[in-house]
Design a protein around this motif. Structure first.
Motif, mmCIF file in Angstrom:
data_model
loop_
_atom_site.group_PDB
_atom_site.id
_atom_site.type_symbol
_atom_site.label_atom_id
_atom_site.label_comp_id
_atom_site.label_asym_id
_atom_site.label_seq_id
_atom_site.Cartn_x
_atom_site.Cartn_y
_atom_site.Cartn_z
ATOM 1 N N VAL A 33 0.834 -1.208 0.000
ATOM 2 C CA VAL A 33 0.000 0.000 0.000
ATOM 3 C C VAL A 33 0.870 1.260 0.000
ATOM 4 O O VAL A 33 0.570 2.223 -0.707
ATOM 5 N N TYR A 34 1.970 1.257 0.749
ATOM 6 C CA TYR A 34 2.830 2.438 0.814
ATOM 7 C C TYR A 34 3.404 2.767 -0.566
ATOM 8 O O TYR A 34 3.393 3.928 -0.986
ATOM 9 N N ILE A 35 3.905 1.761 -1.269
ATOM 10 C CA ILE A 35 4.456 1.979 -2.614
ATOM 11 C C ILE A 35 3.355 2.470 -3.548
ATOM 12 O O ILE A 35 3.570 3.363 -4.365
ATOM 13 N N TYR A 36 2.179 1.906 -3.424
ATOM 14 C CA TYR A 36 1.049 2.346 -4.244
ATOM 15 C C TYR A 36 0.753 3.825 -3.999
ATOM 16 O O TYR A 36 0.622 4.608 -4.946
ATOM 17 N N LEU A 37 0.643 4.214 -2.734
ATOM 18 C CA LEU A 37 0.331 5.611 -2.418
ATOM 19 C C LEU A 37 1.413 6.547 -2.937
ATOM 20 O O LEU A 37 1.115 7.615 -3.478
ATOM 21 N N GLN A 38 2.670 6.159 -2.788
ATOM 22 C CA GLN A 38 3.767 6.998 -3.261
ATOM 23 C C GLN A 38 3.767 7.109 -4.786
ATOM 24 O O GLN A 38 4.043 8.168 -5.339
ATOM 25 N N SER A 39 3.471 6.004 -5.472
ATOM 26 C CA SER A 39 3.471 6.059 -6.941
ATOM 27 C C SER A 39 2.319 6.914 -7.458
ATOM 28 O O SER A 39 2.501 7.697 -8.393
ATOM 29 N N VAL A 40 1.166 6.802 -6.856
ATOM 30 C CA VAL A 40 0.041 7.641 -7.272
ATOM 31 C C VAL A 40 0.354 9.108 -6.992
ATOM 32 O O VAL A 40 0.088 9.985 -7.817
ATOM 33 N N GLN A 41 0.977 9.372 -5.846
ATOM 34 C CA GLN A 41 1.388 10.739 -5.519
ATOM 35 C C GLN A 41 2.384 11.265 -6.548
ATOM 36 O O GLN A 41 2.363 12.440 -6.911
ATOM 37 N N ALA A 42 3.267 10.390 -7.038
ATOM 38 C CA ALA A 42 4.271 10.797 -8.029
ATOM 39 C C ALA A 42 3.631 11.148 -9.368
ATOM 40 O O ALA A 42 4.230 11.873 -10.165
ATOM 41 N N TYR A 43 2.437 10.665 -9.631
ATOM 42 C CA TYR A 43 1.747 10.983 -10.881
ATOM 43 C C TYR A 43 0.915 12.253 -10.763
ATOM 44 O O TYR A 43 0.537 12.841 -11.771
ATOM 45 N N ILE A 44 0.616 12.667 -9.533
ATOM 46 C CA ILE A 44 -0.268 13.811 -9.307
ATOM 47 C C ILE A 44 0.496 15.078 -8.921
ATOM 48 O O ILE A 44 0.206 16.168 -9.404
ATOM 49 N N SER A 45 1.482 14.957 -8.049
ATOM 50 C CA SER A 45 2.120 16.110 -7.411
ATOM 51 C C SER A 45 3.053 16.957 -8.275
ATOM 52 O O SER A 45 3.097 18.174 -8.072
ATOM 53 N N PRO A 46 3.847 16.400 -9.195
ATOM 54 C CA PRO A 46 4.833 17.227 -9.891
ATOM 55 C C PRO A 46 4.269 18.457 -10.601
ATOM 56 O O PRO A 46 4.842 19.546 -10.459
ATOM 57 N N PRO A 47 3.160 18.354 -11.334
ATOM 58 C CA PRO A 47 2.651 19.582 -11.968
ATOM 59 C C PRO A 47 2.205 20.632 -10.939
ATOM 60 O O PRO A 47 2.421 21.828 -11.144
ATOM 61 N N ILE A 48 1.634 20.178 -9.839
ATOM 62 C CA ILE A 48 1.190 21.106 -8.804
ATOM 63 C C ILE A 48 2.396 21.795 -8.179
ATOM 64 O O ILE A 48 2.394 23.020 -7.974
ATOM 65 N N ALA A 49 3.442 21.036 -7.894
ATOM 66 C CA ALA A 49 4.659 21.612 -7.315
ATOM 67 C C ALA A 49 5.310 22.597 -8.283
ATOM 68 O O ALA A 49 5.776 23.664 -7.869
ATOM 69 N N ALA A 50 5.324 22.250 -9.565
ATOM 70 C CA ALA A 50 5.925 23.144 -10.564
ATOM 71 C C ALA A 50 5.170 24.469 -10.618
ATOM 72 O O ALA A 50 5.782 25.544 -10.613
ATOM 73 N N VAL A 51 3.861 24.406 -10.658
ATOM 74 C CA VAL A 51 3.048 25.630 -10.720
ATOM 75 C C VAL A 51 3.247 26.466 -9.461
ATOM 76 O O VAL A 51 3.418 27.685 -9.526
ATOM 77 N N PHE A 52 3.256 25.830 -8.315
ATOM 78 C CA PHE A 52 3.428 26.570 -7.065
ATOM 79 C C PHE A 52 4.797 27.242 -7.000
ATOM 80 O O PHE A 52 4.901 28.441 -6.736
ATOM 81 N N LEU A 53 5.852 26.469 -7.245
ATOM 82 C CA LEU A 53 7.205 27.021 -7.123
ATOM 83 C C LEU A 53 7.468 28.129 -8.134
ATOM 84 O O LEU A 53 8.001 29.184 -7.779
ATOM 85 N N VAL A 54 7.097 27.894 -9.371
ATOM 86 C CA VAL A 54 7.324 28.927 -10.384
ATOM 87 C C VAL A 54 6.450 30.139 -10.096
ATOM 88 O O VAL A 54 6.895 31.284 -10.235
#
Length: 181
Positions: A33-54
């Protein structure tokens, strides 16, 4: 306010229902379950982080670049997720490009997705009209004026400590990622 509370409750019930319906599909992505949650997070978070940081550090970024980056990131993340679920299908196994895309570790894919989101955000922002500086006042580091900056004394030293702590935390996180990647 009653309508907002009602919509919030309805959305909560729908999301809980969708979450419960999704549980049987977890086993197709990972046995943990932990690997699953982390992998799903890896598919969702990067665009949000990019928009926030930039958005915080670059005043030239605009809503068109942000929306484009979020949409492209969501499509690419969802595509990777679906391809990973269908890893053994003829579509994925018959294409060397899709096979190599699915074969990338989800953390490395997150870095790639972050980079693509950054490129889209910067490209679309530069291709469209910038926001006025008056509209951005106080929203980015470059548009902080004296009304938002702490005055001399204790407030200024707290602000400086927060900036130093933020930089130290970012460097520590990057160091951990480099060490364990």
């Amino acid at each position: 306010e009653k309508q907002l509370v009602g919509v919030g409750r309805m959305v909560t019930v729908v999301m809980v229902g969708l979450s419960m319906a999704w549980v049987p599909f977890i086993k197709y992505l990972s046995s943990e379950v932990y690997i699953y949650l982390q992998s799903v997070q890896a598919y969702i978070s990067p665009p949000i982080a990019a928009v926030f940081l930039v958005g915080v550090f670059w005043p030239r970024a605009n809503r068109y670049g942000a929306i484009s980056s979020l949409v492209v990131g969501a499509v690419l993340g969802a595509a990777r997720f679906l391809f990973e679920l269908n890893r053994g299908s003829a579509l994925v196994s018959g294409s060397p490009l899709l096979t190599s895309l699915v074969g990338i570790n989800f953390l490395h894919f997150a870095v790639l997705l972050f980079a693509v989101s950054l490129v889209v955000l910067v490209g679309v922002s530069l291709a469209t009209a910038p926001e006025s500086m008056a509209k951005l006042r106080g929203l980015t580091f470059a548009t902080l004026d004296q009304a938002y900056r702490p005055a001399a004394g204790a407030a200024r030293s707290v602000f400086t400590m927060q900036v130093v702590a933020t930089i130290a935390l970012a460097l520590f996180t990057i160091g951990l990622w480099v060490h364990f990647a």
